[in-house]
Design an enzyme around this catalytic site. Structure first.
Site, short mmCIF file in Angstrom:
data_model
loop_
_atom_site.label_atom_id
_atom_site.label_comp_id
_atom_site.label_asym_id
_atom_site.label_seq_id
_atom_site.Cartn_x
_atom_site.Cartn_y
_atom_site.Cartn_z
N LYS A 50 1.39 -3.79 2.38
CA LYS A 50 2.39 -4.88 1.85
C LYS A 50 2.07 -5.96 1.40
O LYS A 50 2.92 -6.75 1.01
CB LYS A 50 4.15 -4.92 2.47
CG LYS A 50 5.10 -3.32 3.00
CD LYS A 50 5.56 -2.82 2.04
CE LYS A 50 6.09 -1.84 1.95
NZ LYS A 50 7.26 -1.89 0.49
N SER A 310 -1.09 3.83 6.30
CA SER A 310 -0.52 2.78 4.90
C SER A 310 0.07 2.15 6.35
O SER A 310 0.30 0.87 5.93
CB SER A 310 0.84 3.41 4.22
OG SER A 310 1.40 4.15 5.48
#
Length: 416
Positions: A50, A310
């Protein structure tokens, strides 16, 4: 989004963190008879990808805007931490809106990354209330809203994951399959957009949690849909509605290229990677690896596979629940309600039915259902799922009344 713009974003990103590693994982490669490469976004400064989208958004906004404007985001997880890190890097001020129910650990980490440059406001019990408050605050102060996924600059930033993969793979090597998680769709839009010119569309597999299949349902409908109910266990990917811009980038794919994996299967992956590889994954970070186990082995054998890991922002207070879910999914733990006679020796007779590898993990007297019988909740663990077939056979032969509630979601949530 162009490849040149993504490459420029990747180079600019080097001022705050080096490329995350692309590692050939021997354990998974042997297991699946393939070359399994893991793109370790859990090793970024904020332990998720992110930070990429946030950095690119800020970089572009500050090129064209006033540094005195306040940036705002709404998030209780990885987006908030990436946002805070980038605020401190660019020395601009930001406000992070989080639900009141956000765990203190996430609040503390966000504050640590942002330092003096951010303020945290706790508003609402659920994310929708928090997001509405953030939007109202942006309008009130004429600030800048930094969305988590539905923005061109966010997508471009997440696409730098693909740019690094292309540089890191051995020369002449192209992946046969790229497996990626999907929540709001920012990462998937960036990856497929950047690599789409050199890989066939069938080389992409997108993975969602079974309790939040926003992309799959949107592809079925032909337009973005809002899910009526979302299971929040995979909090990093539990999104009720995929972003409009993200859906536009992904609508060319068939729904067969989106796999929904059960939340409990994700827990098996998390436990395996922790025990075998010493890798800490959050539920969303384990989505891609869980999909590998669900594929037909022939789809992987001899192939070069890149799986996106992720994120690794896992709160270890959740570990007992993850272990419990993993054992139930693997068939190593079951819960029963027993109807046991109220007489001396009844419990001993029941215990004699257990096998040498069967262990009682929970025993709770619920109530007497009749004068001569009582109801008991019992949890049993074993070493091999096949042991339960033998155990149930002995239950039946003994005339024991029982109900398996392991997969009964309503009863399990109420009693277990």
């Amino acid at each position: 989004m162009t490849s040149k713009a993504v490459d420029e974003a990747m180079q600019a990103m080097r001022e705050i963190f080096p490329e995350t590693p692309l590692q050939l994982n021997e354990h998974l490669s042997r297991r699946f008879n393939a070359d399994i490469w893991l793109k370790r976004e859990d090793l970024s400064p904020v332990r998720s990808y992110k930070i990429r989208g946030a950095f690119n958004f800020f970089r572009k906004a500050l090129q064209h805007g006033d540094r005195t404007r306040i940036f705002v985001c709404a998030s209780a997880g990885n987006h908030a931490q990436g946002f805070a890190f980038v605020c401190r890097h660019f020395q601009v001020h930001g406000v992070v809106f989080m639900p009141v129910t956000t765990p203190q650990q996430k609040i503390d980490k966000t504050r640590m990354f942002g330092g003096e440059f951010i303020r945290i406001r706790l508003v609402g019990d659920i994310f929708d209330q928090c997001y509405a408050a953030a939007r109202a605050h942006v309008e009130e102060i004429e600030g800048v809203m930094v969305p988590p996924f539905d923005h061109a600059d966010i997508i471009e930033g997440q696409a730098t994951v693909a740019a690094e993969i292309r540089q890191q793979l051995p020369e002449g090597t192209r992946p046969d399959l790229v497996v990626m998680p999907v929540g709001g769709g920012g990462l998937a839009s960036g990856l497929t957009g950047y690599l789409g010119d050199e890989l066939h569309e069938e080389a992409f597999l997108m993975v969602e949690p079974e309790g939040a299949p926003s992309l799959k349902e949107s592809l079925k409908a032909g337009h973005p849909v809002t899910l009526a109910k979302v299971d929040n266990f995979v909090d990093g990917a539990a999104v009720a509605r995929i972003g409009d811009m993200n859906f536009a980038a992904l609508q060319r794919f068939s729904e067969a290229q989106v796999m929904a994996v059960p939340e409990n299967a994700i827990c098996v992956t998390m436990i395996d990677m922790l025990n075998i590889e010493g890798v800490v994954l959050e539920p969303a970070g384990a989505l891609s690896l869980t999909a590998l186990a669900a594929l037909d082995p022939d789809q992987l054998r001899g192939k070069t596979v890149v799986a996106i890991v992720s994120g690794g922002n896992f709160d270890f207070e959740r570990l007992p629940d993850v272990k419990e879910r993993a054992m139930r999914h693997a068939g190593l733990k079951k819960y029963f309600i027993l109807r046991l006679a109220q007489r001396p020796g009844a419990l001993r007779d029941f215990l004699n039915l257990l096998g040498p590898d069967d262990d009682i993990a929970r025993f709770e007297y619920l109530k007497k259902s009749a004068r001569n019988f009582g109801s008991i909740l019992i949890g049993i663990e074993t070493r091999d799922p096949e042991n339960f077939a033998d155990l149930l056979g002995r239950f039946d032969a003994a005339g024991l009344g029982y109900q398996d509630i392991t997969d009964n979601e309503i009863l399990a949530n109420l009693i277990i």
